[in-house]
Design a protein around this motif. Structure first.
Motif, short mmCIF file in Angstrom:
data_model
loop_
_atom_site.label_atom_id
_atom_site.label_comp_id
_atom_site.label_asym_id
_atom_site.label_seq_id
_atom_site.Cartn_x
_atom_site.Cartn_y
_atom_site.Cartn_z
N HIS A 17 0.84 -1.21 0.00
CA HIS A 17 0.00 0.00 0.00
C HIS A 17 0.87 1.25 0.00
O HIS A 17 0.60 2.22 -0.71
N PHE A 18 1.94 1.23 0.82
CA PHE A 18 2.85 2.37 0.87
C PHE A 18 3.48 2.63 -0.50
O PHE A 18 3.52 3.76 -0.97
N GLU A 19 3.98 1.58 -1.14
CA GLU A 19 4.62 1.74 -2.44
C GLU A 19 3.65 2.30 -3.48
O GLU A 19 4.02 3.17 -4.28
N ASN A 20 2.42 1.86 -3.45
CA ASN A 20 1.41 2.38 -4.38
C ASN A 20 1.11 3.85 -4.10
O ASN A 20 1.03 4.67 -5.03
N ASP A 21 0.95 4.20 -2.83
CA ASP A 21 0.68 5.60 -2.48
C ASP A 21 1.90 6.47 -2.73
O ASP A 21 1.77 7.65 -3.10
N SER A 26 4.59 10.89 -5.50
CA SER A 26 5.72 11.37 -6.30
C SER A 26 5.33 12.51 -7.23
O SER A 26 6.13 13.40 -7.50
N LEU A 27 4.10 12.49 -7.70
CA LEU A 27 3.63 13.56 -8.58
C LEU A 27 3.65 14.91 -7.87
O LEU A 27 3.89 15.94 -8.50
N PHE A 28 3.39 14.91 -6.56
CA PHE A 28 3.34 16.16 -5.81
C PHE A 28 4.74 16.74 -5.58
O PHE A 28 4.95 17.94 -5.75
N ILE A 29 5.69 15.89 -5.23
CA ILE A 29 7.04 16.41 -4.97
C ILE A 29 7.69 16.89 -6.26
O ILE A 29 8.42 17.86 -6.28
N GLN A 30 7.40 16.21 -7.37
CA GLN A 30 7.98 16.59 -8.66
C GLN A 30 7.52 17.96 -9.14
O GLN A 30 8.16 18.56 -10.00
N TYR A 35 13.12 21.07 -7.46
CA TYR A 35 13.20 19.62 -7.41
C TYR A 35 14.04 19.13 -8.58
O TYR A 35 13.89 19.61 -9.70
N ILE A 36 14.94 18.16 -8.33
CA ILE A 36 15.75 17.58 -9.40
C ILE A 36 15.33 16.13 -9.66
O ILE A 36 15.00 15.78 -10.78
N SER A 37 15.36 15.30 -8.62
CA SER A 37 15.02 13.89 -8.80
C SER A 37 14.79 13.25 -7.43
O SER A 37 15.12 13.83 -6.39
N HIS A 38 14.24 12.04 -7.46
CA HIS A 38 14.11 11.28 -6.22
C HIS A 38 14.10 9.79 -6.52
O HIS A 38 13.82 9.38 -7.65
N SER A 39 14.43 9.02 -5.50
CA SER A 39 14.35 7.57 -5.61
C SER A 39 13.93 7.00 -4.26
O SER A 39 14.19 7.58 -3.21
N LEU A 40 13.27 5.87 -4.33
CA LEU A 40 12.86 5.12 -3.15
C LEU A 40 13.47 3.74 -3.29
O LEU A 40 13.26 3.06 -4.30
N GLU A 74 -0.68 17.22 0.54
CA GLU A 74 -1.14 16.00 -0.14
C GLU A 74 -0.16 14.85 0.09
O GLU A 74 -0.56 13.72 0.34
N TRP A 75 1.13 15.14 -0.01
CA TRP A 75 2.19 14.15 0.27
C TRP A 75 2.01 13.58 1.69
O TRP A 75 2.02 12.38 1.90
N LYS A 76 1.84 14.49 2.62
CA LYS A 76 1.68 14.13 4.03
C LYS A 76 0.44 13.26 4.23
O LYS A 76 0.48 12.24 4.94
N LYS A 77 -0.66 13.64 3.61
CA LYS A 77 -1.91 12.89 3.74
C LYS A 77 -1.76 11.46 3.19
O LYS A 77 -2.28 10.51 3.77
N LEU A 78 -1.04 11.32 2.11
CA LEU A 78 -0.85 10.01 1.48
C LEU A 78 0.13 9.12 2.23
O LEU A 78 -0.05 7.90 2.28
#
Length: 100
Positions: A17-21, A26-30, A35-40, A74-78
């Motif tokens: 569930h976490f990975e899906n959310d 990711s759309l919000f941080i981008q 912002y340059i990039s991110h990875s999980l 939104e990031w926080k809520k998700l």
């Protein structure tokens, strides 16, 4: 460039569930200026442990532009309800880098 780093301990059984959310979040941080990039990355030894790496142009792009934005809400809520304990976020600057 500033590298934001956080180790995320996700509630056991909630990893998928976490990975899906996270993919949605990711759309919000981008969308944030600076912002340059991110990875999980998922830990091999502990299946509910993740490493978040985000590259920003400047520290303020994360600490002010993102953290004070509607996108952050939104990031926080998700995502924030998945963490136990809540992650410590740190910022790093490059000292030495070697690439092959």
């Amino acid at each position: 460039m500033v590298l934001e780093m956080a180790i995320l301990h996700v509630l056991k059984g909630e990893e998928l569930h976490f990975e899906n959310d996270f993919a949605i979040a990711s759309l919000f941080i981008q969308s944030i200026s600076g912002y340059i990039s991110h990875s999980l990355r998922k830990c091999i030894e502990e299946e509910n442990k993740y490493l978040l790496l985000v590259e920003w142009e400047k520290l303020e792009d994360h600490t002010i532009r993102f953290r004070e934005s509607e996108s952050y809400l939104e990031w926080k809520k998700l995502l924030h309800h998945y963490y136990n304990p809540f992650p410590i976020v740190e910022h790093y600057e490059m000292v030495v880098e070697n690439k092959k």
